[in-house]
Design a protein around this motif. Structure first.
Motif, mmCIF file in Angstrom:
data_model
loop_
_atom_site.group_PDB
_atom_site.id
_atom_site.type_symbol
_atom_site.label_atom_id
_atom_site.label_comp_id
_atom_site.label_asym_id
_atom_site.label_seq_id
_atom_site.Cartn_x
_atom_site.Cartn_y
_atom_site.Cartn_z
ATOM 1 N N MET A 118 4.854 6.631 0.247
ATOM 2 C CA MET A 118 3.961 5.586 -0.264
ATOM 3 C C MET A 118 4.646 4.221 -0.308
ATOM 4 O O MET A 118 3.989 3.198 -0.371
ATOM 5 N N ASP A 119 5.962 4.178 -0.306
ATOM 6 C CA ASP A 119 6.694 2.919 -0.396
ATOM 7 C C ASP A 119 7.357 2.537 0.926
ATOM 8 O O ASP A 119 8.216 1.652 0.970
ATOM 9 N N LEU A 146 -1.572 4.585 10.816
ATOM 10 C CA LEU A 146 -1.349 5.332 9.587
ATOM 11 C C LEU A 146 -0.948 4.399 8.452
ATOM 12 O O LEU A 146 -1.428 4.514 7.323
ATOM 13 N N TRP A 147 -0.072 3.458 8.777
ATOM 14 C CA TRP A 147 0.435 2.534 7.756
ATOM 15 C C TRP A 147 -0.694 1.686 7.171
ATOM 16 O O TRP A 147 -0.728 1.389 5.973
ATOM 17 N N SER A 148 -1.666 1.281 8.019
ATOM 18 C CA SER A 148 -2.740 0.409 7.552
ATOM 19 C C SER A 148 -3.612 1.063 6.492
ATOM 20 O O SER A 148 -4.355 0.384 5.794
ATOM 21 N N SER A 149 -3.537 2.393 6.368
ATOM 22 C CA SER A 149 -4.364 3.087 5.372
ATOM 23 C C SER A 149 -3.664 3.244 4.025
ATOM 24 O O SER A 149 -4.259 3.732 3.063
ATOM 25 N N LEU A 150 -2.390 2.814 3.914
ATOM 26 C CA LEU A 150 -1.656 2.995 2.664
ATOM 27 C C LEU A 150 -2.296 2.259 1.496
ATOM 28 O O LEU A 150 -2.332 2.753 0.380
ATOM 29 N N GLY A 151 -2.786 1.041 1.774
ATOM 30 C CA GLY A 151 -3.422 0.288 0.697
ATOM 31 C C GLY A 151 -4.615 1.019 0.121
ATOM 32 O O GLY A 151 -4.835 1.038 -1.089
ATOM 33 N N LEU A 156 -5.602 6.807 -5.295
ATOM 34 C CA LEU A 156 -4.773 7.784 -5.983
ATOM 35 C C LEU A 156 -4.470 7.354 -7.411
ATOM 36 O O LEU A 156 -4.309 6.165 -7.687
ATOM 37 N N VAL A 157 -4.428 8.301 -8.305
ATOM 38 C CA VAL A 157 -3.970 8.038 -9.671
ATOM 39 C C VAL A 157 -2.843 9.004 -9.992
ATOM 40 O O VAL A 157 -2.709 10.053 -9.387
ATOM 41 N N GLN A 158 -2.019 8.638 -10.918
ATOM 42 C CA GLN A 158 -0.837 9.417 -11.246
ATOM 43 C C GLN A 158 -0.971 9.989 -12.649
ATOM 44 O O GLN A 158 -1.248 9.262 -13.595
ATOM 45 N N THR A 159 -0.818 11.309 -12.778
ATOM 46 C CA THR A 159 -0.730 11.868 -14.111
ATOM 47 C C THR A 159 0.573 11.366 -14.697
ATOM 48 O O THR A 159 1.480 11.014 -13.946
ATOM 49 N N PRO A 160 0.714 11.289 -16.032
ATOM 50 C CA PRO A 160 1.709 10.441 -16.708
ATOM 51 C C PRO A 160 2.900 10.033 -15.856
ATOM 52 O O PRO A 160 3.633 10.864 -15.342
ATOM 53 N N ILE A 161 3.054 8.715 -15.703
ATOM 54 C CA ILE A 161 4.058 8.167 -14.798
ATOM 55 C C ILE A 161 5.438 8.179 -15.447
ATOM 56 O O ILE A 161 5.599 7.841 -16.610
ATOM 57 N N ASN A 162 6.428 8.557 -14.653
ATOM 58 C CA ASN A 162 7.797 8.636 -15.152
ATOM 59 C C ASN A 162 8.434 7.251 -15.130
ATOM 60 O O ASN A 162 8.789 6.735 -14.083
ATOM 61 N N LEU A 173 -1.305 -9.142 5.799
ATOM 62 C CA LEU A 173 -0.258 -9.867 5.075
ATOM 63 C C LEU A 173 -0.542 -9.858 3.580
ATOM 64 O O LEU A 173 0.373 -9.709 2.764
ATOM 65 N N ARG A 174 -1.812 -10.012 3.190
ATOM 66 C CA ARG A 174 -2.171 -9.990 1.772
ATOM 67 C C ARG A 174 -1.887 -8.628 1.136
ATOM 68 O O ARG A 174 -1.695 -8.534 -0.073
ATOM 69 N N GLU A 175 -1.851 -7.577 1.954
ATOM 70 C CA GLU A 175 -1.529 -6.232 1.464
ATOM 71 C C GLU A 175 -0.039 -5.921 1.625
ATOM 72 O O GLU A 175 0.385 -4.786 1.409
#
Length: 284
Positions: free
Chosen positions: A1-2, A16-21, A27-33, A154-156
């Motif tokens: 993701m990064d 593939l990369w263009s769909s990351l945004g 996606l949501v994260q259950t409690p983030i570390n 670029l904005r993404e």
């Protein structure tokens, strides 16, 4: 993701990369570390009562974040933390739900969706044009603001520059690629062109399209739509393969597409007419 887009990535990796945004939005994260690198979400949960350690959560996070975290139900079965797709109740990713999310995000700034609202007549007119489906789809994506350009990427933070890859002078927007770029001036500015005296600059593609549909007849609009498609295809060929078609080739391809489609539609109509003329088959 990064992951970062560096060097000279392949067309597949760029796609593939263009769909990351989009993925990050859905996606949501259950409690983030956010604690020590080895700390797990379980450190924020009281195992005896199977509830959040509210005091600890409020100490670590901002008030609003803490309330959101403590409102998350804790699994009674002890399931492990994972990322889920928030656009579906079951949390599983699907192409269909990603499409609807992308359309929803685009419509935040572009107005009504194509399925309803005040733009119904515009979408109806577009879909009824006698042009290849691939050309109508391009126009729909441009009007819905879901056709990626260097400026939007670029904005993404997906690319490092928003300059047009063809002219390398101005930022690449949809209206730039299809109308403003010096590389398309010969397509629209020829001596016999309907657009020779049209203004060059429009704030966005929506305004250009609105003026075209207000002034041109259907036959001219159909030619414009197919020209737009081949101009964009030429942009892609130059960007990824350093190939560039001249004006004559672009116009010839557009005219060939329209002629072929009309021939196909005429043959289909003739077959349907002959079928109606024979009437129902008789059984003995």
């Amino acid at each position: 993701m990064d992951a970062k887009l560096k060097g000279s990535p392949s067309f597949i990796w760029r796609s593939l990369w263009s769909s990351l945004g989009l993925l990050k939005e859905g996606l949501v994260q259950t409690p983030i570390n956010t604690l020590d690198i080895e700390t797990k979400v379980g450190a924020l949960i009281d195992e005896d009562s199977n509830s959040w350690k509210i005091d600890l959560v409020e100490t670590i996070f901002k008030e609003e974040e803490a309330k959101l975290i403590c409102s998350i139900p804790i699994s009674r079965s002890g399931a492990s933390d994972r990322r889920i797709w928030a656009s579906l109740e079951r949390g599983n990713f699907s192409i269909k739900s990603a499409y609807f999310l992308e359309t929803k995000l685009s419509n935040r700034s572009s107005g009504e969706p194509s399925t309803g609202g005040g733009n119904n007549s515009m979408w109806k007119d577009l879909w009824q044009l006698e042009v290849p489906a691939k050309a109508k789809l391009l126009i729909w994506k441009c009007l819905s603001n879901i056709r990626p350009t260097k400026d939007s990427l670029l904005r993404e933070n997906i690319v490092e520059s928003n300059l047009c890859p063809v002219c390398a002078r101005e930022k690449e927007t949809k209206v730039h690629v299809l109308w403003v770029c010096p590389a398309v001036a010969d397509v629209w500015g020829g001596e016999t062109s309907l657009f020779r005296k049209w203004k060059r600059f429009y704030p966005d593609f929506q305004q250009l399209w609105g003026e075209m549909t207000g002034k041109l007849n259907q036959e001219s609009i159909e030619l414009v739509v197919v020209l737009f498609y081949h101009i964009w295809a030429r942009r892609n060929a130059y960007t990824f393969q350093t190939q560039f078609k001249n004006r004559a080739t672009i116009v010839a391809l557009a005219q060939a597409d329209l002629s072929l489609l009309k021939e196909i539609n005429l043959n289909s109509s003739n077959r349907a007419a002959r079928s109606r003329g024979r009437g129902p088959s008789q059984s003995w």
